[in-house]
Design an enzyme around this catalytic site. Structure first.
Site, PDB file in Angstrom:
ATOM      1  CB  ALA A 167      36.430  45.923  42.550  1.00  0.00           C
ATOM      2  CB  VAL A 180      39.816  47.252  33.921  1.00  0.00           C
ATOM      3  CG1 VAL A 180      39.851  48.523  33.106  1.00  0.00           C
ATOM      4  CG2 VAL A 180      41.200  46.890  34.380  1.00  0.00           C
ATOM      5  CB  VAL A 212      29.789  35.772  45.058  1.00  0.00           C
ATOM      6  CG1 VAL A 212      28.388  35.370  44.606  1.00  0.00           C
ATOM      7  CG2 VAL A 212      29.928  37.289  45.085  1.00  0.00           C
ATOM      8  NE  ARG A 271      37.814  39.782  27.352  1.00  0.00           N
ATOM      9  CZ  ARG A 271      36.627  39.658  26.770  1.00  0.00           C
ATOM     10  NH1 ARG A 271      35.524  39.949  27.441  1.00  0.00           N
ATOM     11  NH2 ARG A 271      36.533  39.241  25.516  1.00  0.00           N
ATOM     12  CG  HIS A 278      50.835  78.602  31.362  1.00  0.00           C
ATOM     13  ND1 HIS A 278      50.619  77.864  32.505  1.00  0.00           N
ATOM     14  CD2 HIS A 278      50.250  79.827  31.564  1.00  0.00           C
ATOM     15  CE1 HIS A 278      49.956  78.608  33.387  1.00  0.00           C
ATOM     16  NE2 HIS A 278      49.718  79.798  32.830  1.00  0.00           N
TER      17      HIS A 278
HETATM   18  P1  FAD Z   1      39.369  40.139  20.168  1.00  0.00           P
HETATM   19  O1  FAD Z   1      39.151  41.595  20.089  1.00  0.00           O
HETATM   20  O2  FAD Z   1      38.678  39.369  21.225  1.00  0.00           O
HETATM   21  O3  FAD Z   1      38.955  39.566  18.737  1.00  0.00           O
HETATM   22  C1  FAD Z   1      38.924  38.220  18.464  1.00  0.00           C
HETATM   23  C2  FAD Z   1      37.922  37.965  17.357  1.00  0.00           C
HETATM   24  O4  FAD Z   1      38.047  36.596  16.952  1.00  0.00           O
HETATM   25  C3  FAD Z   1      36.478  38.146  17.777  1.00  0.00           C
HETATM   26  O5  FAD Z   1      35.767  38.799  16.762  1.00  0.00           O
HETATM   27  C4  FAD Z   1      35.967  36.724  17.947  1.00  0.00           C
HETATM   28  O6  FAD Z   1      34.569  36.615  17.740  1.00  0.00           O
HETATM   29  C5  FAD Z   1      36.752  36.027  16.854  1.00  0.00           C
HETATM   30  N1  FAD Z   1      36.897  34.592  17.030  1.00  0.00           N
HETATM   31  C6  FAD Z   1      37.051  33.875  18.169  1.00  0.00           C
HETATM   32  N2  FAD Z   1      37.203  32.550  17.871  1.00  0.00           N
HETATM   33  C7  FAD Z   1      37.135  32.457  16.524  1.00  0.00           C
HETATM   34  C8  FAD Z   1      37.232  31.378  15.615  1.00  0.00           C
HETATM   35  N3  FAD Z   1      37.466  30.137  16.021  1.00  0.00           N
HETATM   36  N4  FAD Z   1      37.097  31.639  14.302  1.00  0.00           N
HETATM   37  C9  FAD Z   1      36.879  32.900  13.852  1.00  0.00           C
HETATM   38  N5  FAD Z   1      36.805  33.961  14.661  1.00  0.00           N
HETATM   39  C10 FAD Z   1      36.930  33.737  15.979  1.00  0.00           C
HETATM   40  N6  FAD Z   1      41.329  47.185  25.909  1.00  0.00           N
HETATM   41  C11 FAD Z   1      41.929  48.385  25.788  1.00  0.00           C
HETATM   42  O7  FAD Z   1      43.089  48.448  25.374  1.00  0.00           O
HETATM   43  N7  FAD Z   1      41.275  49.537  26.102  1.00  0.00           N
HETATM   44  C12 FAD Z   1      39.999  49.532  26.557  1.00  0.00           C
HETATM   45  O8  FAD Z   1      39.430  50.595  26.831  1.00  0.00           O
HETATM   46  C13 FAD Z   1      39.336  48.282  26.690  1.00  0.00           C
HETATM   47  N8  FAD Z   1      38.062  48.228  27.128  1.00  0.00           N
HETATM   48  C14 FAD Z   1      37.433  47.007  27.198  1.00  0.00           C
HETATM   49  C15 FAD Z   1      36.122  46.989  27.655  1.00  0.00           C
HETATM   50  C16 FAD Z   1      35.453  45.776  27.757  1.00  0.00           C
HETATM   51  C17 FAD Z   1      34.007  45.764  28.243  1.00  0.00           C
HETATM   52  C18 FAD Z   1      36.101  44.583  27.364  1.00  0.00           C
HETATM   53  C19 FAD Z   1      35.373  43.269  27.423  1.00  0.00           C
HETATM   54  C20 FAD Z   1      37.415  44.605  26.918  1.00  0.00           C
HETATM   55  C21 FAD Z   1      38.096  45.819  26.839  1.00  0.00           C
HETATM   56  N9  FAD Z   1      39.427  45.897  26.428  1.00  0.00           N
HETATM   57  C22 FAD Z   1      40.052  47.108  26.344  1.00  0.00           C
HETATM   58  C23 FAD Z   1      40.191  44.689  26.049  1.00  0.00           C
HETATM   59  C24 FAD Z   1      40.237  44.557  24.522  1.00  0.00           C
HETATM   60  O9  FAD Z   1      38.918  44.521  24.017  1.00  0.00           O
HETATM   61  C25 FAD Z   1      40.990  43.287  24.135  1.00  0.00           C
HETATM   62  O10 FAD Z   1      42.261  43.286  24.749  1.00  0.00           O
HETATM   63  C26 FAD Z   1      41.189  43.228  22.630  1.00  0.00           C
HETATM   64  O11 FAD Z   1      39.948  43.271  21.954  1.00  0.00           O
HETATM   65  C27 FAD Z   1      41.943  41.959  22.227  1.00  0.00           C
HETATM   66  O12 FAD Z   1      42.090  41.927  20.857  1.00  0.00           O
HETATM   67  P2  FAD Z   1      42.261  40.563  20.067  1.00  0.00           P
HETATM   68  O13 FAD Z   1      42.375  40.948  18.626  1.00  0.00           O
HETATM   69  O14 FAD Z   1      43.308  39.741  20.670  1.00  0.00           O
HETATM   70  O15 FAD Z   1      40.895  39.759  20.293  1.00  0.00           O
HETATM   71  P1  NAD Z   2      40.372  42.311  35.763  1.00  0.00           P
HETATM   72  O1  NAD Z   2      41.424  41.308  35.876  1.00  0.00           O
HETATM   73  O2  NAD Z   2      40.734  43.732  35.527  1.00  0.00           O
HETATM   74  O3  NAD Z   2      39.474  42.333  37.088  1.00  0.00           O
HETATM   75  C1  NAD Z   2      38.844  41.187  37.579  1.00  0.00           C
HETATM   76  C2  NAD Z   2      38.670  41.365  39.071  1.00  0.00           C
HETATM   77  O4  NAD Z   2      37.839  40.327  39.540  1.00  0.00           O
HETATM   78  C3  NAD Z   2      39.978  41.270  39.846  1.00  0.00           C
HETATM   79  O5  NAD Z   2      40.078  42.344  40.744  1.00  0.00           O
HETATM   80  C4  NAD Z   2      39.888  39.927  40.550  1.00  0.00           C
HETATM   81  O6  NAD Z   2      40.551  39.905  41.786  1.00  0.00           O
HETATM   82  C5  NAD Z   2      38.395  39.815  40.736  1.00  0.00           C
HETATM   83  N1  NAD Z   2      37.897  38.442  40.887  1.00  0.00           N
HETATM   84  C6  NAD Z   2      38.305  37.328  40.248  1.00  0.00           C
HETATM   85  N2  NAD Z   2      37.545  36.269  40.627  1.00  0.00           N
HETATM   86  C7  NAD Z   2      36.631  36.745  41.511  1.00  0.00           C
HETATM   87  C8  NAD Z   2      35.558  36.158  42.225  1.00  0.00           C
HETATM   88  N3  NAD Z   2      35.259  34.868  42.100  1.00  0.00           N
HETATM   89  N4  NAD Z   2      34.834  36.944  43.059  1.00  0.00           N
HETATM   90  C9  NAD Z   2      35.102  38.268  43.186  1.00  0.00           C
HETATM   91  N5  NAD Z   2      36.109  38.877  42.519  1.00  0.00           N
HETATM   92  C10 NAD Z   2      36.847  38.130  41.678  1.00  0.00           C
HETATM   93  O7  NAD Z   2      39.368  41.757  34.640  1.00  0.00           O
HETATM   94  P2  NAD Z   2      38.094  42.417  33.993  1.00  0.00           P
HETATM   95  O8  NAD Z   2      37.717  43.652  34.699  1.00  0.00           O
HETATM   96  O9  NAD Z   2      37.111  41.310  33.823  1.00  0.00           O
HETATM   97  O10 NAD Z   2      38.655  42.801  32.562  1.00  0.00           O
HETATM   98  C11 NAD Z   2      39.177  41.780  31.689  1.00  0.00           C
HETATM   99  C12 NAD Z   2      40.284  42.309  30.846  1.00  0.00           C
HETATM  100  O11 NAD Z   2      39.810  43.271  29.923  1.00  0.00           O
HETATM  101  C13 NAD Z   2      41.371  42.937  31.666  1.00  0.00           C
HETATM  102  O12 NAD Z   2      42.541  42.186  31.523  1.00  0.00           O
HETATM  103  C14 NAD Z   2      41.564  44.291  31.116  1.00  0.00           C
HETATM  104  O13 NAD Z   2      42.900  44.534  30.799  1.00  0.00           O
HETATM  105  C15 NAD Z   2      40.727  44.344  29.852  1.00  0.00           C
HETATM  106  N6  NAD Z   2      40.013  45.622  29.887  1.00  0.00           N
HETATM  107  C16 NAD Z   2      40.744  46.743  29.714  1.00  0.00           C
HETATM  108  C17 NAD Z   2      40.135  47.968  29.800  1.00  0.00           C
HETATM  109  C18 NAD Z   2      40.949  49.198  29.629  1.00  0.00           C
HETATM  110  O14 NAD Z   2      42.059  49.097  29.125  1.00  0.00           O
HETATM  111  N7  NAD Z   2      40.463  50.359  30.010  1.00  0.00           N
HETATM  112  C19 NAD Z   2      38.781  48.056  30.073  1.00  0.00           C
HETATM  113  C20 NAD Z   2      38.079  46.882  30.261  1.00  0.00           C
HETATM  114  C21 NAD Z   2      38.712  45.664  30.152  1.00  0.00           C
END
Ligand code: FAD
Ligand code: NAD
Length: 477
Positions: A191, A193, A247, A281, A453
């Site tokens: 539970a 983000v 789980v 992650r 406002h």
């Molecule tokens: P990434 O965006 O992961 O990019 C890395 C890239 O490198 C990818 O294209 C990958 O395929 C590529 N790559 C990996 N290994 C290699 C390799 N060896 N060679 C070449 N390419 C490679 N963050 C927010 O701030 N706001 C949000 O609303 C938000 N929502 C999210 C929702 C979801 C469902 C998820 C999964 C994540 C979300 N995040 C959010 C987190 C955000 O996506 C990440 O923090 C962000 O994308 C990280 O950026 P980055 O550039 O470090 O890596």
């Molecule tokens: P998270 O760390 O937000 O949540 C993971 C949750 O899973 C935690 O509450 C943790 O206690 C729980 N958990 C871990 N192991 C478990 C298990 N075995 N069984 C049950 N619960 C377990 O991670 P996320 O939701 O996977 O998101 C990954 C990352 O992506 C986050 O770090 C977040 O910052 C980023 N993200 C950001 C946004 C945003 O900025 N709006 C949106 C999506 C994702």
């Protein structure tokens, strides 16, 4: 090596860390190349990383679509608007999400061309001597060489052995963006983000959602008061959040998933249509370095960097989800800009203390700075002002009066130490608090700032006044 294969900077990874670093390098006159391996649904290269392809953008597109559906069904009665026969076309909603992703990822390719960043589609691996080996999807291998290297390969979902992803019934966050119909019963492990955002999407579209969370504290990084209010609101919306659960086994059979879990009352079995695993992650370091280029990792598997984002190998840097700190796109992008400037010879700084966090649920949750519980346990003397949206004229007009703004400042200096918001447009409102804190503003500064406002931002103004018991639209303590 020919000049077309040598660069000032090679960036491995084209997410918000990597593509921003590439663009900033190019702006500074550096010859930049970006190697990214992401392949889109059309089997073509798709820049933008997790964020644009399977993260921030597609999840927000689905949150927006499902919010409209929810509003039409339940949110407009107070406005005197009666709507009937509302239908949801899931494939059309998914196509809209994919179109948004396509436009934005295509936009990054356009920016690369405009900035003369050379783009390679393939998997990059760091070799000795700041060389990058690129392996394409067809297994063609080439080598390019850089003066500096930026590793920005991001992160991927953590797997758990008790619930193996089959991409049919048991999916990770990527699979959860592409259901072809609303699952009747949806389980989510974690539970956090992602669990809350994607759980909200499918719950609004009609799924019965149960979240199985291992910890006993809900949203531990958020301010306790905000987390408690969030939990109350999610419960009201029908999200069944089960804390302190474990789980033990998830089995996918036919079109169903059976989940066994334990909590303090014993063992339970539930049957679901889909199960999302969203338990955090982990950094993408697999096969990223050759043995001759041994990059040091920290104890949690993140690439170890110093204060200028340099790894243990001189001239090799790392940013974004690959290194310590919050896994957020805006954190990765800031590091992308900063590291490009370091390579150019400047001394940029990032104020990690004021990185905003947002959860795009309804109500939205957003904060910057420190929580009350954190400050109190550190022995800080603090003042707190809270203002409920119920007392905001604009929130009343919107028909969305849930939540509050909570502002915390130092007793000694009145400097704002944390701002915590739950309510309408919290994601946009938090920007004012970030700017204020970036300039070390006091609540007095914010109180002296004129807010239009009627706006939701007046709630920040009132919370700043409330810190010294002089809020104007609520009785003070
Ligand atoms: P990434 O965006 O992961 O990019 C890395 C890239 O490198 C990818 O294209 C990958 O395929 C590529 N790559 C990996 N290994 C290699 C390799 N060896 N060679 C070449 N390419 C490679 N963050 C927010 O701030 N706001 C949000 O609303 C938000 N929502 C999210 C929702 C979801 C469902 C998820 C999964 C994540 C979300 N995040 C959010 C987190 C955000 O996506 C990440 O923090 C962000 O994308 C990280 O950026 P980055 O550039 O470090 O890596
Ligand atoms: P998270 O760390 O937000 O949540 C993971 C949750 O899973 C935690 O509450 C943790 O206690 C729980 N958990 C871990 N192991 C478990 C298990 N075995 N069984 C049950 N619960 C377990 O991670 P996320 O939701 O996977 O998101 C990954 C990352 O992506 C986050 O770090 C977040 O910052 C980023 N993200 C950001 C946004 C945003 O900025 N709006 C949106 C999506 C994702």
């Amino acid at each position: 090596m020919s000049s077309e294969n040598t660069f000032d900077v090679i960036i491995v990874g084209g997410g918000p860390g990597g593509y921003i670093a590439a663009i900033r390098c190019a702006q500074l006159g550096l010859k930049a190349a970006c190697v990214d391996d992401f392949t889109g649904k059309d089997n073509k290269a798709s820049l933008g990383g997790t964020c644009l392809n399977v993260g921030c953008i597609p999840s927000k597109a689905l949150l927006e679509s499902s919010h409209h559906y929810e509003q039409l069904n339940h949110g407009l009665e107070n406005h005197g608007i009666k709507v009937s026969g509302v239908k949801i076309d899931i494939p059309a909603m998914i196509k809209n999400k994919d179109d948004i992703v396509g436009r934005l990822t295509g936009g990054i390719s356009g920016l690369f061309k405009a900035n003369k960043v050379t783009s390679f589609h393939g998997r990059g691996k760091l070799l000795a001597g700041k060389k990058i080996e690129i392996t394409t999807n067809n297994n063609d291998v080439s080598i390019i060489s850089g003066e500096s290297i930026i590793l920005a390969t991001g992160s991927r979902p953590i797997d758990i052995a008790s619930a193996p992803i089959d991409n049919k019934n048991i999916v990770d966050s990527t699979g959860a963006l592409d259901f072809d119909k609303t699952p009747k019963k949806l389980g989510i492990i974690g539970a956090g983000v992602i669990g809350l955002e994607l759980g909200s999407v499918w719950s609004r579209l009609g799924a019965d959602v149960v979240l199985l969370e291992a910890q006993d504290t809900f949203l531990p990084a958020a301010d306790t008061k905000i987390a408690a209010e969030a939990k109350r609101q999610f419960k009201k919306q029908g999200l069944d959040i089960k804390m302190s659960t474990r789980v033990t086994k998830a089995t996918s059979k036919g079109k169903k998933v059976t989940v066994n879990y334990e909590d303090s009352s014993g063992e339970h079995t539930i049957e679901l249509d889909k199960l999302i695993v969203s338990v955090g992650r982990r950094p993408n370091t697999d096969n990223l370095f050759a043995p001759e280029a041994p990059i040091e990792l920290d104890e949690r598997g993140f690439v170890e960097v110093d204060e200028i984002w340099q790894t243990n190998i001189a001239g090799v840097y790392a940013i974004g989800d690959l290194i310590r700190g919050p896994m957020l796109a805006h954190k990765a992008s800031e590091e992308g800009v900063a590291v490009a400037e370091v390579i150019y010879g400047e001394e940029p700084e990032i104020n990690y203390a004021v990185i905003p966090s947002v959860i795009y649920t309804s109500p939205e949750i957003a904060w910057v700075g420190q929580t009350e519980q954190h400050l109190k346990s550190a022995g800080e003397k603090i003042k707190i002002g809270t203002f409920p949206f119920a007392a905001s004229g604009r929130a009343q007009a919107l028909g969305d009066t849930t939540g509050m703004v909570k502002m915390i400042s130092s007793v000694e200096t009145d400097e704002i130490l944390g701002v915590h918001i739950i309510g309408p447009q919290a994601s946009e409102l938090v920007a004012e608090a970030v700017l204020a804190m970036e300039y070390s503003a006091s609540t007095e500064d914010l109180a002296l700032t004129i807010h239009a406002h009627p706006t939701l931002s007046e709630a920040l103004h009132e919370a700043a006044l409330a810190v010294d018991n002089r809020a104007l639209h609520i009785p003070n303590r």
